[in-house]
Enzyme design. Structure first.
Site: not given
Ligand code: RAM
Length: 892
Positions: A462, A467, A534, A763
């Site tokens: 991601d 992460e 997902w 993001e």
């Molecule tokens: C965040 C991640 C990712 C996403 C989830 C739900 O922590 O970075 O991109 O899929 O949340």
């Protein structure tokens, strides 16, 4: 002109060494200009000869020769009959199998004599070495190696191969990758040394948002086997076994999240070469670990792919200098100037600068529930100089996501020549390009390409820092875009095996793959798995790989996972009801058995301006979204089953999908075309997933436009619907609105990112605020899926569902937005597709390239349709349709 096939490939690999597939598939390109292959013949030096096979197939043709055994090197050639002529034999290509059977492993796992200890994230790497004699000359040598941890190998002091972070990241519980190296050139007669640096890596280092550690085991280990073939055909095999020595050296700490620390004063110089005295080292220990899960990777390895020279180096004060690489990357730096002995240099990697011009990592710190303070961001390397000329610091057991580095403690002023940005990622083959007359849009495209590169680190991550996790939803929504830009076939197929391995017994698909063992047992997070959009990656990713590459095997392999996922959803829909629905409608309506309205869902995720109320969020009714995905995934499962010849299942999923569609309409669609909830995302999904009947599509689209206009022509979508937003607008007769959104330069929008200096995709829509403050990751590709609109609509290269691998495609450019030209190319399995148009003197000029063995339907703005075969074709369209596409203010 050649009549021979070109660019022979095995599986999805450019370099098929160490293959673990016993029925590999073969692909080739037809000679330029070939309209149609009518037959082929493959012959190989192991006796396999297909004879003439009447077939138009030139991609992924399966092996059908004598059974392949371990370490077999096979040379093969292909000849094609095309357009009425028999072609020449192609130049030969080679593939080689790896160690296919457990019994081939004569070596034993070894672990360091002293288990490297320290707080998780802070453990040293171990040096391992073995000196051995080679009596006879070597004509061929192969090293097979893997590790629990990450390893770097050396033969006689020379680095082995160019793979980084080997053995890569898989669900180690079930699968571990083995690398095969051709080390013929490294071997010599007499004394030789095999040396390895072994660090924690994903196996036992820190992992994910929660920073778990020791997830697969608490001792790193190495397994290696060297096969030497001598001139007389005899073989010497040397491997990990008793007799290896180990010590801790200069890598005093190495971790993927935290970073790497070296003390070069502790480097045992010459340790990986012959003649080194290892008498103070300790014996490595053999360790009885299993062999059952050793495989070759279907993907290219992680490599150092590019080097960047800093655009600036600035001194902040006596202690700190800030280096700017001008591009947000995944990788590390190489520092060539380390200062006098004892100098301790600290390198802090970040994506943005704070108000004082210093590097910040605040945006990358994970906030854990119940903790007052976010966790540290990590990404810090350190080196203590030995003062030895020629020493270089290059941490290779970690990667960071960064554009900027704060160098602390360097006594000298660094110049751009002293420090290099090393870009590290899976060495995917580039296959897609786009540029146009709007420079900001072209920059946006480049930012998306970089975000994909930065997030391909053996798995699709991601983000490359906070992460580094294989979030299923992110890859699901981005994979069609990714497959245009790079060859992600092997890369995704590899990851899908982790998705399959991580599936729970009840069919739940994990949020993240490879999943961290035990995560699903931890109550805090277990219930977060199985979200709509997902988990659906299990269905959507194999389908998209089939579309882009014509790979049916990937679908066949994924099929059990698909079925179990959809069974789980079906059960949830049939047996459970959302408490809110049960309260307003005590007796369930008959269609409710097809509504998926329970369980945890991430929802649309990160909708602009949305405030997440953590207590309420998990309890929300997401029936509209989840049921939409349920309808979509069952429909795709029907298509997959059809391709696989699973006719009963195809019928079953088709029928089920229709029931779900009907239920969705009953619940969420009014007779007048009004949707509940009245959000942009719901309208986008309704159109994209074909949930509304044809006669209401216009009304739904009109309402979507109203919602966009009500937001002052801004998008209101998050992760899941954004990829479809512009396409559905263009498809429903509102390409002008799509262009306006694309070119919107006030927040939220894509161009705000570019205007505020982004070189990768954020993001959060507001990743950097108007005042310049960064929040959340600045390197998540999800929202970058918009560039699919550039490929498929602006340039108009469209892949239909029924012609996998671009065997047939459409070129339908939609000029607009004041663009005066656009240019795109895609290296398809059959060859290069191009679409380039420009507006000249009131006319649209279009140039289209169609690869051999394919056809394209060209649709001009006037509506004129033409089907063309291989070659380059030019069209002129004088329709007034696009004449009103006058440049918008401030844009070209
Ligand atoms: C965040 C991640 C990712 C996403 C989830 C739900 O922590 O970075 O991109 O899929 O949340």
């Amino acid at each position: 002109m050649t009549t021979a096939a070109l660019k022979l490939r095995v599986e999805h690999l450019d370099d098929a060494l160490g293959l673990h597939v016993t029925e590999p598939r073969f692909s080739w390109r037809l000679p330029a200009g070939t309209a149609e292959q009518t037959a082929y013949r493959i012959r190989a030096d192991n006796g396999w000869d297909t004879g003439r096979v009447e077939s138009a197939e030139s991609t992924l043709v399966p092996y059908d020769g004598p059974p392949l055994h371990s370490r077999q090197r096979v040379e093969w050639q292909v000849k094609v009959w095309a357009d009425g002529t028999e072609g020449d034999w192609s130049a030969p290509a080679v593939f080689e199998t790896g160690l296919l059977d457990t019994a081939d492993w004569r070596s034993e796992w070894i672990t360091p004599g002293e288990n490297p200890v320290g707080a998780p994230g802070n453990r040293p790497a171990t040096l391992l070495r073995y000196e051995f004699g080679v009596a006879a000359p070597v004509v061929s040598a192969r090293l097979y190696a893997t590790a629990h941890g990450v390893y770097e190998g050396f033969l006689n002091g020379e680095r082995v191969g160019d793979a980084e972070l080997a053995p890569g990241f898989t669900q180690y519980r079930t699968t571990l990758q083995v690398q095969t190296y051709d080390v013929t050139a490294n071997m010599r007669q007499g004394s030789n040394v095999l040396g390895v640096i072994l660090a924690d890596g994903w196996y036992r280092g820190l992992i994910g948002y929660f920073r778990f550690a020791d997830q697969w085991g608490d001792r790193p280990a190495l397994l290696a086997q060297l096969h030497l073939t001598h001139a007389d055909g005899t073989e010497t095999v040397v491997g990990t076994a008793p007799g290896w020595r180990s010590a801790q050296g200069h890598v005093v700490a190495a971790d993927l999240i935290e970073g790497e620390r070296w003390d070069l004063r502790r480097l045992p110089r010459g340790w990986s070469g012959t003649g080194f005295d290892d008498s103070t080292w300790v014996a490595a220990t053999t360790d009885p670990r299993g062999f059952r899960e050793l495989v070759g990777s279907p993907a290219p390895p992680v490599r150092r792919v590019q080097e960047l020279v800093p655009v600036s180096v600035r001194r902040l004060d006596e202690h700190r200098q800030v280096v700017d690489f001008g591009q947000n990357i995944n990788g590390w730096i190489r520092l060539d100037r380390l200062g006098p002995a004892g100098t301790k240099i600290r390198l802090v990697h970040g994506e943005w600068l704070d108000a004082s011009g210093d590097v910040t990592t605040e945006n990358l710190r994970p906030m854990l529930p119940g903790r007052p303070e976010p966790l540290a961001a990590g990404q810090i390397d350190e080196v203590v100089s030995a003062g030895t000329p020629g020493d270089v610091f290059e941490p290779r057991r970690t990667t960071h996501g960064f554009q900027y580095v704060r160098v602390e403690g360097h006594p000298e002023d660094l110049t751009p020549q002293d420090i290099t940005g090393v870009v590290v990622h899976t060495d995917l083959r580039r296959t897609g390009w786009f540029s146009c007359s709007d420079e900001q849009i072209t920059k946006l495209h480049e930012a998306v390409v970089w975000s994909l590169r930065d997030n391909a680190c053996d798995i699709p991550t991601d983000c490359p820092h906070r992460e580094r996790a294989g979030w299923t939803g992110d890859w699901q929504l981005f994979v069609p875009t990714a497959a245009f830009l790079f060859d992600v076939a092997g890369f995704s197929a590899k990851w899908l095996r982790d998705v399959a391995a991580d599936q729970w017994p009840d069919g739940t698909v994990a949020n993240i793959s490879p999943a961290v063992p035990g995560e699903h047992l931890i109550e805090e997070v277990a219930w977060l798995n199985g979200s709509a959009g997902w988990g659906d990656a299990a269905v959507i990713v194999p389908w998209e790989l089939y579309r882009a590459y014509g790979d049916t095997r990937v679908m066949a392999e994924a099929w059990p996972t698909i079925v179990r996922w959809l069974d789980r959803v079906e059960r949830a829909a049939r047996t459970k009801r959302h408490p809110d629905r049960a309260a307003t409608r005590p007796e369930p309506a008959s269609h409710e058995k097809y509504l998926w309205d329970t369980g945890f869902h991430w929802g649309e995720w990160l909708v602009p301006g949305e405030d997440i109320d953590l207590a309420a969020f998990p309890k929300l009714d997401r029936g509209d979204l989840a049921t939409a995905f349920y309808a979509h995934s069952t429909r795709l499962a029907g298509r997959i089953a059809e391709v696989l010849g699973r006719d009963d299942e195809a019928r079953h999923y088709r029928a089920l999908s229709e029931e779900i569609r009907a239920a969705w309409r009953t619940e969420y669609l009014g007779d007048d075309g009004r949707l509940t909830p009245d959000t942009q995302a719901n309208h986008v999904r309704a159109l994209a997933f074909d949930l509304v009947p044809d006669d209401l599509r216009d009304a739904v689209a009109a309402r979507l436009v109203e919602l966009v206009r009500a937001a002052d022509t801004h998008l209101g979508t998050g992760f899941l619907a954004t990829p479809y937003l512009l396409p559905v607008l263009a498809d429903t007769g509102h390409p002008d609105v799509a262009y306006e959104l694309l070119q919107q330069d006030t927040a939220p929008s894509w161009l705000v990112m570019i205007d505020r200096g982004a070189t990768t995709v954020w993001e959060d829509w507001n990743g950097v605020s108007a005042s310049g403050e960064a929040s959340q990751s600045l390197n998540h590709y999800s929202k970058g899926a918009v560039v699919s609109f550039l490929h498929r609509y602006v340039a108009g290269i469209e892949l239909p569902d029924d012609a996998p691998g671009y065997r047939h495609f459409r070129i339908q450019p939609r000029p607009g937005g004041g663009l005066t030209w656009a240019d795109a190319a895609h290296e398809s399995p059959y060859g290069r597709i191009e679409s380039a148009w420009s507006l000249e003197g009131g006319e649209l000029h279009l140039r289209v390239t169609v690869p051999p063995g394919t056809t394209a339907t060209v649709i001009l703005p006037s509506g004129r349709h033409e089907t063309r075969g291989p070659g380059t074709h030019r069209f002129v369209d004088t329709t007034p349709a696009w004449r009103d596409c006058v440049p918008v203010a401030g844009r070209p």
